[in-house]
Structures are given as structure tokens and as C-alpha cells.
Scaffold this motif. Structure first.
Motif, PDB file in Angstrom:
ATOM      1  N   GLN A   1      44.380  -0.421   7.575  1.00 57.20           N
ATOM      2  CA  GLN A   1      43.465   0.645   7.175  1.00 57.20           C
ATOM      3  C   GLN A   1      44.215   1.855   6.632  1.00 57.20           C
ATOM      4  O   GLN A   1      43.800   2.470   5.650  1.00 57.20           O
ATOM      5  N   ALA A   2      45.343   2.205   7.263  1.00 60.11           N
ATOM      6  CA  ALA A   2      46.146   3.329   6.782  1.00 60.11           C
ATOM      7  C   ALA A   2      46.717   3.030   5.398  1.00 60.11           C
ATOM      8  O   ALA A   2      46.763   3.906   4.529  1.00 60.11           O
ATOM      9  N   LEU A   3      47.122   1.780   5.174  1.00 62.00           N
ATOM     10  CA  LEU A   3      47.654   1.376   3.874  1.00 62.00           C
ATOM     11  C   LEU A   3      46.584   1.509   2.793  1.00 62.00           C
ATOM     12  O   LEU A   3      46.835   2.068   1.721  1.00 62.00           O
ATOM     13  N   VAL A   4      45.391   1.017   3.075  1.00 60.22           N
ATOM     14  CA  VAL A   4      44.299   1.070   2.098  1.00 60.22           C
ATOM     15  C   VAL A   4      43.913   2.512   1.792  1.00 60.22           C
ATOM     16  O   VAL A   4      43.737   2.891   0.626  1.00 60.22           O
ATOM     17  N   ILE A   5      43.791   3.339   2.833  1.00 62.80           N
ATOM     18  CA  ILE A   5      43.416   4.743   2.650  1.00 62.80           C
ATOM     19  C   ILE A   5      44.464   5.467   1.803  1.00 62.80           C
ATOM     20  O   ILE A   5      44.137   6.275   0.928  1.00 62.80           O
ATOM     21  N   THR A   6      45.741   5.166   2.042  1.00 65.46           N
ATOM     22  CA  THR A   6      46.817   5.792   1.269  1.00 65.46           C
ATOM     23  C   THR A   6      46.770   5.357  -0.191  1.00 65.46           C
ATOM     24  O   THR A   6      46.908   6.181  -1.107  1.00 65.46           O
ATOM     25  N   LEU A   7      46.558   4.069  -0.433  1.00 69.29           N
ATOM     26  CA  LEU A   7      46.518   3.554  -1.802  1.00 69.29           C
ATOM     27  C   LEU A   7      45.297   4.057  -2.571  1.00 69.29           C
ATOM     28  O   LEU A   7      45.308   4.088  -3.809  1.00 69.29           O
ATOM     29  N   LEU A   8      44.249   4.443  -1.853  1.00 72.82           N
ATOM     30  CA  LEU A   8      43.042   4.943  -2.503  1.00 72.82           C
ATOM     31  C   LEU A   8      43.139   6.440  -2.806  1.00 72.82           C
ATOM     32  O   LEU A   8      42.148   7.060  -3.198  1.00 72.82           O
ATOM     33  N   ASN A   9      44.330   6.979  -2.655  1.00 70.97           N
ATOM     34  CA  ASN A   9      44.554   8.397  -2.958  1.00 70.97           C
ATOM     35  C   ASN A   9      45.381   8.513  -4.244  1.00 70.97           C
ATOM     36  O   ASN A   9      46.598   8.703  -4.196  1.00 70.97           O
ATOM     37  N   PRO A  10      44.738   8.399  -5.417  1.00 67.83           N
ATOM     38  CA  PRO A  10      45.484   8.407  -6.687  1.00 67.83           C
ATOM     39  C   PRO A  10      46.182   9.724  -6.971  1.00 67.83           C
ATOM     40  O   PRO A  10      47.096   9.786  -7.795  1.00 67.83           O
ATOM     41  N   LYS A  11      45.795  10.792  -6.269  1.00 68.04           N
ATOM     42  CA  LYS A  11      46.450  12.077  -6.464  1.00 68.04           C
ATOM     43  C   LYS A  11      47.920  12.004  -6.088  1.00 68.04           C
ATOM     44  O   LYS A  11      48.726  12.807  -6.573  1.00 68.04           O
ATOM     45  N   ALA A  12      48.284  11.046  -5.225  1.00 67.92           N
ATOM     46  CA  ALA A  12      49.687  10.903  -4.814  1.00 67.92           C
ATOM     47  C   ALA A  12      50.559  10.530  -6.001  1.00 67.92           C
ATOM     48  O   ALA A  12      51.694  11.010  -6.128  1.00 67.92           O
TER      49      ALA A  12
END
Length: 204
Positions: free
Chosen positions: A112-123
Motif C-alpha cells: 500500500q505504501a508503494l502504491v501511494i508513493t507511485l501515485l504521487n506524480p509530483k515527486a
């Protein structure tokens, strides 16, 4: 050092970035309160893996620009400094609001942490703006330079996550309910980002 200009500033700036309230911090806190230290560490690995994926996507684009045209890369550096100032100003002017609610389920913290991080295109945008500011277009060593910076980010993120997980484990409810802490940290981080952006722009 390895084609990196002002490595100490790079470390300090990234630590400030880690302190900015966002999905990564929220998923660490939520996973730790639900799954304890083990759940927090699993979430931390998900965040680190996700960040490295986004980071290397950004590096691929930057490497292509650097090889194609040093002049274009210098333009990216100017844009990066402007982006940091804009991001910091936006944080300074932001009004306090409700934190997003994450539906973290037990036993799936890393995924879940991986998916949430990848869904943050601002990074990706952040890394595209952040990396060029600390790379010497003349003395850089290509993959070695980018790998050195990526490894630094991974280590700093891991250390930060361990500290955040430990604090959350002992102060879970207090940290979850005290929005004033997040608000103050956001303002401090915003001020620092504006300062870094201006400093890096004025020294070019």
C-alpha cells in the motif's frame, strides 16, 4: 565530489523535503499506529522503493537532457531553482486544512505504501527540479553521479523513516490528532525551500 556541487546543501535540502507533510509521512504514521514497528518498517520500505522508481524516471529524463545539450541542462537548473521558490511560497501561503484519510489495511503495509508513493506524480517533478541544482555539468560522471545521489536519498529516507516510526510508536495518538505540528513544519519547510531556491539561483 563525484560531480556533485555543494553536497552538504543537498543533504540538508532533502531532509527538509522529508519533513514536509505529505502522503509518505501520513502512510508511515498510519501504518505504525495500526501495525506497530513492523508495520511501519514495511511501509517505509514501500516508500523507499516507490521513491527510487520515481527518482530514476526523473534521472532518465535529466540524463538525456545533459547528454543532448549542456545549455539546455543549465536552463533546467534555473527552472529547478524557480520551482523550489514556487513550491516554498505555495506552502507558506497555504491555509490549514484537514489531512487526507488513508485506508490502510493490515498486513499489506509495504504494498500500500508503494502504491501511494507511485501515485504521487509530483515527486517526479520535484526530482527533475531538485537533482540538476547539485550536478556539475562539466565534472559530472554520469551514472556514477546519479547513483551516488540516489543512494544518499535512500539512506536519508531510511534513517528518517526509522526516527518517524519510533516517535509515532510512542506518541501515535498525539501525532495523529495534533494538526498544529504539521502546520508549523509545513511553514518552516516552505521558508527553507524558498531560501534554497533563491540561494541556488543567485549563485549561478
Amino acid at each position: 565530489m563525484l560531480g556533485v556541487t555543494d553536497y552538504i546543501s543537498f543533504v540538508v535540502a532533502f531532509i527538509i523535503f522529508l519533513l514536509i507533510p505529505g502522503p509518505g509521512n501520513l502512510v508511515l504514521i498510519t501504518s505504525t499506529t495500526k501495525g506497530g514497528i513492523r508495520g511501519g518498517l514495511a511501509a517505509a520500505m514501500g516508500v523507499i522503493i516507490g521513491d527510487q522508481i520515481l527518482l530514476w524516471l526523473a534521472v532518465a529524463g535529466l540524463a538525456a537532457v545533459l547528454v543532448a545539450s549542456p545549455v539546455a541542462f543549465e536552463a533546467v537548473q534555473w527552472v529547478g531553482a524557480a520551482y523550489l521558490v514556487w513550491l516554498g511560497a505555495k506552502m507558506l501561503l497555504a491555509k490549514p486544512g484537514s489531512a487526507p484519510v488513508l485506508n490502510i489495511k493490515p498486513y499489506h503495509y509495504l504494498r500500500q505504501a508503494l502504491v501511494i508513493t507511485l501515485l504521487n506524480p509530483k515527486a517526479i517533478v520535484f526530482y527533475m527540479a531538485f537533482f540538476p541544482l547539485f550536478i556539475d555539468p562539466v565534472h559530472h560522471r554520469g551514472l556514477v553521479t546519479f547513483s551516488f545521489l540516489a543512494a544518499t536519498i535512500a539512506v536519508l529516507t531510511f534513517v528518517y523513516c526509522v526516527v518517524a516510526i519510533t516517535l509515532t510508536h510512542f506518541l501515535a495518538e498525539r501525532l495523529r490528532t495534533n494538526r498544529h505540528i504539521s502546520f508549523v513544519l509545513e511553514k518552516i519547510a516552505g521558508l527553507c525551500l524558498v531560501g534554497f531556491g533563491l540561494r541556488l539561483a543567485l549563485t549561478r
